[in-house]
Design an enzyme around this catalytic site. Structure first.
Site, PDB file in Angstrom:
ATOM      1  N   GLY A 189       0.819  -1.206   0.000  1.00  0.00           N
ATOM      2  CA  GLY A 189       0.000   0.000   0.000  1.00  0.00           C
ATOM      3  C   GLY A 189       0.846   1.246   0.000  1.00  0.00           C
ATOM      4  N   GLY A 191       0.303   5.756   0.395  1.00  0.00           N
ATOM      5  CA  GLY A 191      -0.584   6.893   0.560  1.00  0.00           C
ATOM      6  C   GLY A 191       0.202   8.108   0.974  1.00  0.00           C
ATOM      7  N   ASP A 220     -13.026   9.575   9.363  1.00  0.00           N
ATOM      8  CA  ASP A 220     -12.572   9.340   7.987  1.00  0.00           C
ATOM      9  C   ASP A 220     -13.072   7.986   7.486  1.00  0.00           C
ATOM     10  OD1 ASP A 220     -11.348  10.040   5.619  1.00  0.00           O
ATOM     11  OD2 ASP A 220      -9.361   9.302   6.203  1.00  0.00           O
TER      12      ASP A 220
END
Length: 823
Positions: A520, A522, A636
């Protein structure tokens, strides 16, 4: 200009201009400024020579440009020779005659061009080239030929037909060498992907290739063992791994391969687009997906190839996981037996052990026949069973059995526990037992030849070496104590309630194989997969400590560290080292919800799975809002922060923006945080927020679960065309089937669909008081309470005035694929 071949060459001998009768000798050299003419016709005056020089230089530059632009192709009747190479169009791969190591013969192969530690994918049945200057690869009559000093050593089958004279060889950007018709590039006559040997590049396939009629498998051959890896069409993604006639069944994970032709073949997938730094490696008894691990500059690490996935998955599965002379310990780790060291220490450091161990001291019988001190036999006991491939020998005593082994230089071990057993060349499948009964064998070790006149010198050298080692040991202990105290002090600053572990950076680095398997990425940093001792899979988030990141790190540790729930991703621990902040979570094998939900990411989730995911998210939020000691507002909620386990059960993740709210407070005034499109109206108005802000975000996520499309993106024709607007109108009209993901083709429980749509509409009401609590939502989804018809939110009604869409078809007028787009 006939001399412009498609070959990357080191030197040029001349250029042919015009017809064959006009050949001008000219030698061109590579210089820092380009090409220089060494000689022209000496009979011309300088005044007449200058225009010709200029003309020749123009012709040379044009020819070089043409050559550099077509270095991926060998034209009919041409080839490469010696140390010349063929380079793919993007420069990723090169084809040539390479050597596996110093003093080893050359073979034809393809390798990554701009990587210092590149593996080589061998071609041509690994035909041995002993004379590199005399070696060449040519194409003639539609076939490739490997030649040495004019003699053909290997060639591809003749294609026949009318294409042979127009066939060319091209090195493609995926590393595949193809022979194809020059006039019709889709007509492939031969390709190296059909003969992969022991390695497979992304884009290549195993099994039956209907286009070429080849049944492709991986093979391994050595002087004493052989094996194969082939597709098992009876099982999804299944394969059969055969070693010396013994079969072992395995299964490739879905993310690694894609099924072709109803399962008759499997194609190795590219990860996040074409990635030439990954390949499937088949070694004796083991298959691994290899990926290059970049060195860690902060830890003075060394880059190398690490196994991202392996079968068998660990050394306790037996076989060849630890390689030759490697032993599996009771802790599940590989180690070399006494007298041996890792053959490739970098690979061992990255968790890839199948290359095994090598002798520290050669056998006396291999050292020019000198046997002054002979070879010794050391006991190797506490073994779980005997090693692989024992050979029986007639011997009545232990001494006779030992003598039988000593008489053969290739015999490297013997056992006399149950008759005389000998092992030749290599030892595989060594496993150390933690409790009796034990097996014992005697391993053959070499003895260094000693110089009788140099014993005094050797004693002095040993003394000096001992003093240096002692001083080094003291220094190392001092450094370790200092680092331990520093890390302990740093970790104490983040003490929290709950069972969190303060990991050291060395533990994290080892668990993630030097951060080699990134899963991942981000704005916060990167996420890596790893394995803790005991085979516990983990995900490690490596935060960029910039601005808000330090605050998010503290919030995550203090929030999730004190709570445990089966619908929340479990935080196992953390690491603080200098300016590094790392969080260690349980690993979720099916990744985030967005990668399965939206059409550009994956196939459609079934309706039953979608409904259970929605219910699971609701239960997780209900726990945060209503059951914790302090109310926790996530702030979120979106598909990217919903992770799925092996059974597609959802868990809420990423609490870096969470807000703790005491039970005595109803709201908190805070700066805006979260993701645009999922934010409740009170965020945008600057009003104090409550746990109902999460409820609004949950409603938006429900719309996306229902439709399988991003509802946070404005639709194609104007800002008024917003999916929640259309959905609210259709729910009030009782037309909910038109909101369902079209890929499900209507395969859904209509009652559950209506419930989910109504709940979503209640969640996105403008006023917080009009939205239900998460506890009420759980009861709605479980069917415990009835759900009234929700009103269309006032903000949406204002958007609809004067231009209400009549159907989903109206909203999708034009190009349906452009109506929604992922963010």
């Amino acid at each position: 200009m006939a001399a412009a071949t498609g070959v990357h060459r080191r030197h040029w001998s001349g250029w042919r201009i015009g017809g064959s009768s006009h050949f001008v000798p000219l030698k061109v050299m590579h210089t820092s400024g380009g090409c220089a003419a060494r000689s022209l016709s000496p009979g011309l005056s300088p005044a007449k020579r200058a225009p010709l020089v200029f003309l020749f230089l123009l012709l040379i530059d044009g020819a070089l440009l043409a050559a550099s632009a077509t270095t991926d192709t060998i034209l009919p009747g041409e080839g490469i020779s010696g140390n010349e190479t063929l380079v793919s169009k993007t420069g990723s791969f090169e084809l040539g005659f390479f050597s596996p190591g110093p003093g080893i013969h050359y073979f034809l192969g393809v390798r990554l061009r701009n990587m210092g530690h590149s593996p080589t994918f061998w071609l041509g049945n690994r035909v041995v080239i002993t004379d590199l200057p005399g070696a060449s690869l040519e194409i003639f009559g539609g076939s490739l030929y490997i030649k040495q000093n004019g003699a053909s050593l290997w060639w591809t089958p003749s294609p026949g037909g009318n294409v042979s004279s127009a066939a060319v060889a091209v090195l493609l950007d995926d590393g595949n060498l193809v022979v194809r018709d020059q006039r019709n590039s889709s007509l492939v006559l031969w390709q190296s992907f059909d003969y992969p040997g022991d390695a497979l590049l992304p884009g290549a396939r195993l099994g039956l290739d209907k286009d070429t009629g080849k049944n492709v498998s991986l093979t391994f051959k050595s002087f004493s063992h052989n094996g194969s890896l082939s597709v098992d069409v009876t099982r999804r993604n299944g394969f059969v791994l055969t070693t010396d006639g013994h079969a072992n069944l395995g299964t490739f994970p879905d993310w690694m391969v894609s099924s072709q032709d109803n399962g008759s073949s499997l194609r190795l997938s590219h990860r996040e687009g074409p990635n030439s730094t990954e390949f499937l490696q088949f070694h004796l008894g083991q298959v691994s997906l290899m990926r290059y691990s970049e060195p860690d500059p902060d830890a003075n690490g060394t880059g190398g190839w690490a196994a991202r996935w392996s079968f068998p998955p660990d050394c306790k599965s037996g076989g060849f996981f630890c390689g030759d002379f490697g032993a599996c310990t009771s802790s599940g780790k590989c180690g070399c037996v006494d007298g041996f060291t890792p053959s490739f220490p970098i690979e061992w450091g990255l968790g890839y052990f199948v290359t095994g161990c090598s002798r520290s001291v050669p056998l006396s019988c291999e050292s020019d026949g000198q046997t002054e001190h002979g070879d010794t036999f050391a006991p190797l006991d506490k073994l779980q069973g005997l090693p692989y491939n024992a050979q029986g020998e007639m011997a009545g005593t232990d001494e006779v059995c030992r003598a039988a082994c000593r008489s053969k230089c290739y015999c490297i071990a013997y056992s006399y526990g149950h008759g005389c057993k000998l092992w030749y060349h290599k030892l595989y499948n060594l496993s150390l037992a933690s409790r009796p009964p034990y097996s014992k064998i005697y391993l053959r070790l070499g003895t260094k030849l000693r110089n009788k006149n140099g014993l005094q010198t050797r004693g002095i050298a040993l003394l000096v070496t001992g003093l240096i080692c002692f001083a080094s040991l003291i220094l190392i202990i001092s450094v370790l104590l200092w680092r331990f105290r520093r890390n302990s002090f740093a970790a104490r600053k983040f003490e929290v309630e709950g069972p969190l572990v303060a990991y050291t950076y060395a533990q994290i680095k080892k668990a993630t194989m030097n951060f080699s398997d990134k899963i991942g990425q981000g704005g916060f940093g990167s996420v890596f997969r790893g394995t803790l001792p005991g085979s516990t899979d983990i995900a490690v988030k490596n935060l960029k400590v910039l601005g808000e990141a330090e605050k998010q790190f503290r919030t995550e540790v203090q929030t999730v560290g004190a709570i445990q729930h089966n619908k929340l991703v479990r935080l196992l621990g953390f690491c603080v080292k200098g300016d590094r902040r790392l969080l260690v979570y349980e690993y979720m094998p099916n990744g985030s919800l967005d990668t399965h939900l939206f059409p550009e990411k994956s196939g459609p989730l079934s309706w039953n799975v979608r409904y259970q995911i929605a219910l699971g998210i609701a239960k997780g939020l209900a726990y945060l809002h209503e059951e914790c000691k302090d109310c926790i507002i996530h702030c979120d909620i979106k598909p990217e922060n919903i992770l799925l386990d092996a059974e597609f059960c959802p868990k809420i993740a990423d609490f870096g923006m969470a807000k703790l709210l005491g039970r005595e407070f109803n709201s908190a005034l805070t700066t805006m945080r979260g993701t645009m499109g999922y934010l409740a109206p009170e965020w945008l108005s600057g009003l104090p927020i409550t746990k109902k802000a999460d409820v609004y975000s949950f409603g938006i996520v429900l719309f996306e679960i229902i439709s399988g499309r991003r509802s946070t993106k404005m639709m194609q024709f104007g800002s008024h065309r917003y999916f929640p607007l259309y959905a609210a109108a259709q729910v009030n009209e009782g037309e909910v089937m038109c909101l369902l993901d079209a890929r499900l083709e209507g395969d859904a429980n209509v009652r559950e669909l209506d419930v989910l749509c109504r709940v979503a509409c209640w969640c996105i009401q403008d006023q917080e008081d009009d939205r239900p609590s998460m506890g009420q939502i759980v009861r709605m989804l479980e069917g415990v309470v009835d759900i009234d018809m929700p009103p269309i939110p006032t903000s949406l009604q204002d958007l609809m005035e004067g231009d209400e869409p009549t159907s989903l078809h109206d909203l999708m007028e034009g190009d349906e694929s452009d109506v929604y787009s992922g963010s």
